[in-house]
Design an enzyme around this catalytic site. Structure first.
Site, PDB file in Angstrom:
ATOM      1  N   ARG A  18     -17.717 -15.853 -49.445  1.00 37.68           N
ATOM      2  CA  ARG A  18     -16.576 -15.890 -48.581  1.00 37.68           C
ATOM      3  C   ARG A  18     -16.690 -17.679 -48.450  1.00 37.68           C
ATOM      4  NH1 ARG A  18     -15.483 -12.409 -43.152  1.00 37.68           N
ATOM      5  NH2 ARG A  18     -13.735 -11.919 -44.070  1.00 37.68           N
TER       6      ARG A  18
ATOM      7  N   ASN B  44     -18.661 -10.134 -36.870  1.00 37.99           N
ATOM      8  CA  ASN B  44     -18.497  -9.039 -36.375  1.00 37.99           C
ATOM      9  C   ASN B  44     -19.517  -8.449 -35.240  1.00 37.99           C
ATOM     10  OD1 ASN B  44     -20.424  -9.905 -38.736  1.00 37.99           O
ATOM     11  ND2 ASN B  44     -19.629  -7.913 -39.586  1.00 37.99           N
TER      12      ASN B  44
ATOM     13  N   SER C 169     -16.313 -13.559 -30.089  1.00 35.18           N
ATOM     14  CA  SER C 169     -15.972 -12.203 -30.739  1.00 35.18           C
ATOM     15  C   SER C 169     -15.616 -11.442 -29.348  1.00 35.18           C
ATOM     16  CB  SER C 169     -17.601 -11.677 -30.878  1.00 35.18           C
ATOM     17  OG  SER C 169     -18.379 -12.381 -32.620  1.00 35.18           O
TER      18      SER C 169
ATOM     19  N   GLU D 181     -10.682 -14.431 -28.082  1.00 35.24           N
ATOM     20  CA  GLU D 181     -10.086 -14.516 -29.246  1.00 35.24           C
ATOM     21  C   GLU D 181      -8.243 -14.156 -29.047  1.00 35.24           C
ATOM     22  OE1 GLU D 181      -8.771 -17.847 -30.003  1.00 35.24           O
ATOM     23  OE2 GLU D 181      -6.909 -16.767 -30.405  1.00 35.24           O
TER      24      GLU D 181
ATOM     25  N   CYS E  35      -9.931  -3.809 -34.520  1.00 37.30           N
ATOM     26  CA  CYS E  35     -10.029  -4.022 -33.453  1.00 37.30           C
ATOM     27  C   CYS E  35      -9.267  -3.353 -32.460  1.00 37.30           C
ATOM     28  CB  CYS E  35      -9.708  -5.306 -32.577  1.00 37.30           C
ATOM     29  SG  CYS E  35     -10.099  -6.600 -33.952  1.00 37.30           S
TER      30      CYS E  35
ATOM     31  N   LYS F  40      -0.982  -3.819 -41.335  1.00 36.05           N
ATOM     32  CA  LYS F  40       0.614  -4.605 -40.785  1.00 36.05           C
ATOM     33  C   LYS F  40       0.738  -5.350 -41.910  1.00 36.05           C
ATOM     34  CE  LYS F  40       0.173  -7.620 -37.285  1.00 36.05           C
ATOM     35  NZ  LYS F  40      -0.105  -8.298 -36.475  1.00 36.05           N
TER      36      LYS F  40
ATOM     37  N   ARG G 197       7.452   3.227 -40.776  1.00 38.48           N
ATOM     38  CA  ARG G 197       7.702   2.496 -39.643  1.00 38.48           C
ATOM     39  C   ARG G 197       9.023   1.881 -39.684  1.00 38.48           C
ATOM     40  NH1 ARG G 197       3.055  -0.064 -37.823  1.00 38.48           N
ATOM     41  NH2 ARG G 197       1.303   0.218 -40.170  1.00 38.48           N
TER      42      ARG G 197
HETATM   43  N1  LIG Z   1      -9.792 -10.089 -36.872  1.00 41.54           N
HETATM   44  C1  LIG Z   1      -8.893 -10.157 -35.551  1.00 41.54           C
HETATM   45  O1  LIG Z   1      -7.428 -10.322 -35.601  1.00 41.54           O
HETATM   46  C2  LIG Z   1      -9.734 -10.464 -34.428  1.00 41.54           C
HETATM   47  C3  LIG Z   1     -10.830 -10.484 -33.936  1.00 41.54           C
HETATM   48  N2  LIG Z   1     -11.060 -10.534 -33.321  1.00 41.54           N
HETATM   49  C4  LIG Z   1     -13.070 -10.436 -32.652  1.00 41.54           C
HETATM   50  O2  LIG Z   1     -13.785 -11.730 -33.525  1.00 41.54           O
HETATM   51  C5  LIG Z   1     -14.641 -11.025 -34.155  1.00 41.54           C
HETATM   52  C6  LIG Z   1     -15.178 -11.638 -35.771  1.00 41.54           C
HETATM   53  O3  LIG Z   1     -13.899 -10.876 -36.399  1.00 41.54           O
HETATM   54  P1  LIG Z   1     -13.826 -11.153 -37.322  1.00 41.54           P
HETATM   55  O4  LIG Z   1     -13.260 -12.244 -37.904  1.00 41.54           O
HETATM   56  O5  LIG Z   1     -12.118  -9.782 -37.918  1.00 41.54           O
HETATM   57  O6  LIG Z   1     -14.829 -10.207 -38.684  1.00 41.54           O
HETATM   58  P2  LIG Z   1     -14.996 -10.810 -40.012  1.00 41.54           P
HETATM   59  O7  LIG Z   1     -15.763  -9.682 -40.009  1.00 41.54           O
HETATM   60  O8  LIG Z   1     -14.312 -10.809 -41.130  1.00 41.54           O
HETATM   61  O9  LIG Z   1     -15.917 -12.262 -39.983  1.00 41.54           O
HETATM   62  C7  LIG Z   1     -16.872 -12.091 -39.439  1.00 41.54           C
HETATM   63  C8  LIG Z   1     -18.201 -12.836 -40.400  1.00 41.54           C
HETATM   64  O10 LIG Z   1     -19.711 -12.647 -39.537  1.00 41.54           O
HETATM   65  C9  LIG Z   1     -20.076 -12.973 -40.771  1.00 41.54           C
HETATM   66  N3  LIG Z   1     -21.657 -13.012 -39.625  1.00 41.54           N
HETATM   67  C10 LIG Z   1     -22.393 -12.017 -39.164  1.00 41.54           C
HETATM   68  N4  LIG Z   1     -23.547 -12.218 -39.311  1.00 41.54           N
HETATM   69  C11 LIG Z   1     -24.316 -13.896 -39.024  1.00 41.54           C
HETATM   70  C12 LIG Z   1     -25.030 -14.341 -39.201  1.00 41.54           C
HETATM   71  N5  LIG Z   1     -26.352 -13.534 -38.489  1.00 41.54           N
HETATM   72  N6  LIG Z   1     -25.108 -15.593 -39.346  1.00 41.54           N
HETATM   73  C13 LIG Z   1     -23.708 -15.545 -39.954  1.00 41.54           C
HETATM   74  N7  LIG Z   1     -22.431 -15.379 -39.964  1.00 41.54           N
HETATM   75  C14 LIG Z   1     -23.092 -14.254 -40.116  1.00 41.54           C
HETATM   76  C15 LIG Z   1     -20.058 -12.134 -41.252  1.00 41.54           C
HETATM   77  O11 LIG Z   1     -20.450 -12.077 -43.070  1.00 41.54           O
HETATM   78  C16 LIG Z   1     -18.258 -12.534 -41.996  1.00 41.54           C
HETATM   79  O12 LIG Z   1     -18.096 -13.513 -42.660  1.00 41.54           O
HETATM   80  C17 LIG Z   1     -15.082  -9.170 -33.788  1.00 41.54           C
HETATM   81  O13 LIG Z   1     -15.497  -9.678 -32.786  1.00 41.54           O
HETATM   82  C18 LIG Z   1     -13.764  -8.894 -33.579  1.00 41.54           C
HETATM   83  O14 LIG Z   1     -13.734  -8.076 -32.536  1.00 41.54           O
HETATM   84  C19 LIG Z   1     -10.603 -11.106 -32.028  1.00 41.54           C
HETATM   85  C20 LIG Z   1      -9.748 -10.706 -32.036  1.00 41.54           C
HETATM   86  C21 LIG Z   1      -8.561 -10.621 -33.220  1.00 41.54           C
HETATM   87  O1  LIG Z   2      -8.590  -8.094 -31.120  1.00 40.59           O
HETATM   88  C1  LIG Z   2      -7.738  -8.469 -31.971  1.00 40.59           C
HETATM   89  O2  LIG Z   2      -8.337  -7.805 -33.068  1.00 40.59           O
HETATM   90  C2  LIG Z   2      -6.805  -9.051 -32.262  1.00 40.59           C
HETATM   91  O3  LIG Z   2      -5.523  -7.099 -31.984  1.00 40.59           O
HETATM   92  C3  LIG Z   2      -4.455  -7.127 -32.009  1.00 40.59           C
HETATM   93  O4  LIG Z   2      -3.950  -7.554 -33.196  1.00 40.59           O
HETATM   94  P1  LIG Z   2      -3.768  -6.842 -34.510  1.00 40.59           P
HETATM   95  O5  LIG Z   2      -4.403  -5.924 -34.293  1.00 40.59           O
HETATM   96  O6  LIG Z   2      -4.292  -8.569 -35.770  1.00 40.59           O
HETATM   97  O7  LIG Z   2      -2.565  -6.739 -35.370  1.00 40.59           O
HETATM   98  P2  LIG Z   2      -0.490  -5.457 -34.011  1.00 40.59           P
HETATM   99  O8  LIG Z   2       0.543  -7.157 -33.627  1.00 40.59           O
HETATM  100  O9  LIG Z   2      -1.393  -5.887 -32.167  1.00 40.59           O
HETATM  101  O10 LIG Z   2      -0.731  -4.563 -33.955  1.00 40.59           O
HETATM  102  C4  LIG Z   2      -1.710  -3.545 -34.571  1.00 40.59           C
HETATM  103  C5  LIG Z   2      -1.427  -2.351 -35.025  1.00 40.59           C
HETATM  104  O11 LIG Z   2      -0.526  -1.652 -34.229  1.00 40.59           O
HETATM  105  C6  LIG Z   2       0.864  -1.627 -34.839  1.00 40.59           C
HETATM  106  N1  LIG Z   2       1.471  -2.138 -34.321  1.00 40.59           N
HETATM  107  C7  LIG Z   2       1.872  -2.918 -33.216  1.00 40.59           C
HETATM  108  C8  LIG Z   2       3.356  -2.752 -32.422  1.00 40.59           C
HETATM  109  C9  LIG Z   2       3.880  -1.667 -32.390  1.00 40.59           C
HETATM  110  O12 LIG Z   2       4.891  -1.757 -31.515  1.00 40.59           O
HETATM  111  N2  LIG Z   2       3.965  -0.962 -33.324  1.00 40.59           N
HETATM  112  C10 LIG Z   2       2.672  -0.668 -33.821  1.00 40.59           C
HETATM  113  O13 LIG Z   2       2.395   0.360 -34.739  1.00 40.59           O
HETATM  114  C11 LIG Z   2       1.092  -2.819 -35.597  1.00 40.59           C
HETATM  115  O14 LIG Z   2       1.568  -2.521 -37.276  1.00 40.59           O
HETATM  116  C12 LIG Z   2      -0.603  -2.336 -36.567  1.00 40.59           C
HETATM  117  O15 LIG Z   2      -0.916  -1.393 -37.108  1.00 40.59           O
HETATM  118  C13 LIG Z   2      -3.836  -7.580 -30.507  1.00 40.59           C
HETATM  119  O16 LIG Z   2      -2.368  -7.941 -31.108  1.00 40.59           O
HETATM  120  C14 LIG Z   2      -3.972  -9.140 -30.710  1.00 40.59           C
HETATM  121  O17 LIG Z   2      -3.961  -9.340 -29.048  1.00 40.59           O
HETATM  122  C15 LIG Z   2      -5.374  -9.385 -30.731  1.00 40.59           C
HETATM  123  O18 LIG Z   2      -6.616 -10.460 -30.498  1.00 40.59           O
END
Ligand SMILES: NC(=O)C1=CN([C@@H]2O[C@H](COP(=O)(O)OP(=O)(O)OC[C@H]3O[C@@H](n4cnc5c(N)ncnc54)[C@H](O)[C@@H]3O)[C@@H](O)[C@H]2O)C=CC1
Ligand SMILES: O=C(O)[C@H]1O[C@H](OP(=O)(O)OP(=O)(O)OC[C@H]2O[C@@H](n3ccc(=O)[nH]c3=O)[C@H](O)[C@@H]2O)[C@H](O)[C@@H](O)[C@@H]1O
EC number: 1.1.1.22
Length: 464
Positions: A44, A93, A133, A163, A278, A341, A435
């Site tokens: 990565r 994660n 996280s 976030e 999430c 999405k 959709r």
């Molecule tokens: N994906 C999203 O849109 C959002 C995610 N979150 C939260 O943010 C957190 C991270 O989510 P993502 O970025 O989606 O996960 P991800 O799985 O894409 O990234 C996490 C990264 O952490 C690394 N990692 C794990 N253990 C490690 C260690 N000991 N040292 C160094 N690196 C390590 C992994 O290799 C991985 O690349 C989660 O708690 C999630 O719930 C919050 C808001 C939005």
């Molecule tokens: O904690 C997280 O991971 C994030 O989760 C969501 O973000 P995300 O999952 O990236 O995308 P969304 O736009 O929320 O969509 C989530 C799902 O709901 C669906 N959706 C969304 C809106 C809607 O009106 N209808 C619907 O079916 C989307 O297609 C998708 O499958 C939240 O919107 C973020 O604020 C949050 O940070």
């Protein structure tokens, strides 16, 4: 070359969907800080350092390219990163636990705990640790206990800074957030650390959008935000089922309901169900916490959001089956869109995974198309049995099919040449719009039998 000095050194552990874009934006907005992102996944990190970034996100390439090598660095050396830094974001994660107590419900905190222990081991100066996280409420307490244990406890202050970015709009969400939330202990050192983080965000976020709370409110607010958002989708999806029985139209209902400013018109698009890494995991986490504290009625309430989501996905499949004469065996179905999405290649918890697997169970032949997510789709379905084909070109994917199922609201699917697609398909041709993005009357006029979500179907069959 002369070594450049920076005001602050920021480290992020975890270079994923959150760590990567978040830190890239901080680096871009704050050239006076050195921002390093480390990850144990060397592949990565290599991708972050290459021309093809590991995640697809509009605007991300530009931001990364502008800062990389200047004040933004991607590395695998966790130890060095910790030693050097003043502020450490933990963005690893936190998936749902798959084993032992709380399996299928609680957050799996092993990656997070490992980082806490590494930070303790390698720290030689006081540091601010920022939970990025999404974590169960009260995690900061455990973090602090781990950091302070041992013979030579360092000086650590733990902050919560969840976030709220959504995938597909991560860069604009980070550049113009609705709010930035920072939770801290309300002690002298806690408030000082909180101010340091406020000062980071103040570089580009208006101060009235930076809100501060106690640690536990901050941790809990993140879970609750996601639960409320998902609840809104499950609410409209539940009503979509009723619309289909009553000739009401879900878009009209959502429009009327959403005009009430107390309810708001966003997040009211009925769909095949929500996906993403999430919503489900965070609601399960919330449900688990409620049960842990003996609040079973509260837990049942939030669990209902997930039940409706499962119901909606299965309802979609049953609708396909029922309307295609109760057999899909040998029929060819084109799935348009596999990402959870639009504008992302992420397929985690995508409803398309569920639908594809169910169609395969019914012994359909499944052609999957997506502009960004085919690699992930292949991985998601690698253990699935049956005839699956991954075809990037939507026209090729639809050729000879009995039905199209729209799973992702990609813009490109709105403007395909459906007349030609229709001609190339087997007849009768079915269109299931998971959709509601297509012009249903037009599709009907072209010849399709059209099945939207929460609206009357449009078919060419007579009742004889
Ligand atoms: N994906 C999203 O849109 C959002 C995610 N979150 C939260 O943010 C957190 C991270 O989510 P993502 O970025 O989606 O996960 P991800 O799985 O894409 O990234 C996490 C990264 O952490 C690394 N990692 C794990 N253990 C490690 C260690 N000991 N040292 C160094 N690196 C390590 C992994 O290799 C991985 O690349 C989660 O708690 C999630 O719930 C919050 C808001 C939005
Ligand atoms: O904690 C997280 O991971 C994030 O989760 C969501 O973000 P995300 O999952 O990236 O995308 P969304 O736009 O929320 O969509 C989530 C799902 O709901 C669906 N959706 C969304 C809106 C809607 O009106 N209808 C619907 O079916 C989307 O297609 C998708 O499958 C939240 O919107 C973020 O604020 C949050 O940070």
């Amino acid at each position: 070359m002369e070594k450049r000095e920076f005001d602050k050194k920021i480290l992020c552990i975890g270079a994923g969907y959150v760590g990567g874009p978040t830190m890239a934006v901080i680096a871009h907005k704050c050239p006076q800080y050195k921002v390093t992102i480390v990850d144990i996944n060397a592949n990565r990190i290599a991708q972050w350092n290459s021309d093809k970034l590991p995640i697809y996100e509009p605007g991300l390439d530009d931001v990364v390219k502008a800062a990389r090598g200047k004040n933004l660095f991607f590395d695998t050396d966790v130890k060095k990163g910790i030693e050097e830094s003043d502020i450490i974001f933990v963005s690893v994660n936190t998936p749902t636990k798959t084993f032992g107590a709380g399996a299928g419900m609680a957050a799996d905190l092993q990656y997070w705990e490992k980082t806490a222990r590494e930070i303790r081991e390698y720290s030689q100066s006081p540091k601010i640790i920022v939970e990025k996280s999404t974590l169960p409420v009260k995690t900061a307490q455990a973090m602090k206990r781990i950091l302070m244990a041992g013979d030579n406890p360092g000086q650590f202050e733990v902050l919560s800074n969840p976030e709220f970015l959504a995938e597909g709009t991560a860069i604009s969400d980070l550049e113009n957030p609705d709010r930035v939330l920072i939770g801290s202990m309300e002690t002298k050192s806690g408030l000082k650390a909180r101010q340091e983080l406020v000062d980071v965000y103040k570089n580009w976020v208006p101060e009235n959008k930076i809100i501060t709370t106690n640690l536990w409110s901050s941790e809990l607010s993140k879970l609750v935000s996601n639960a409320f958002l998902a609840q809104k989708i499950s609410s409209i999806n539940a009503i979509s089922a009723l619309c289909e029985k009553t000739d009401a139209n879900i878009s009209e209902v959502a429009g009327a309901v959403g005009m009430d400013s107390r309810l708001g018109n966003k997040f009211l698009n009925a769909s095949v169900g929500f996906g993403g890494s999430c919503f489900k995991k965070d609601i399960l986490n919330l449900v688990y916490l409620c049960r842990y504290y003996g609040l079973d009625t509260v837990a049942d309430y939030w669990e209902g959001v997930l039940k409706i989501n499962d119901y909606q996905k299965e309802r979609f499949v049953m609708n396909m089956l029922g309307n295609m004469f109760n057999t899909l065996a040998g029929k060819k179905i084109c799935i348009l869109g596999f990402a959870f999405k639009a504008n992302t290649g992420d397929t985690r918890e995508s409803p398309a995974i569920y639908v594809a697997r169910r169609l395969l169970e019914e012994r359909a032949v499944v052609n999957i198309s997506d502009p960004q997510a085919l690699e992930n789709a292949e991985n998601d379905l690698k253990d699935a049995e049956g005839s699956i084909f991954f075809i990037k070109n939507p026209y090729e994917a639809a050729k000879g099919c009995d039905a199209i199922a729209v799973m992702t609201e990609w813009d490109i699917y709105k403007s395909l040449d459906y007349e030609n697609i229709y001609k190339s398909m087997s007849k009768p041709a079915f269109l299931f719009d998971g959709r509601n993005i297509l012009h249903h009357n037009k599709m009907y006029e072209i010849g399709f039998n059209v099945f939207p979500i929460g609206k009357a179907s449009l078919t060419h069959f007579s009742n004889e």
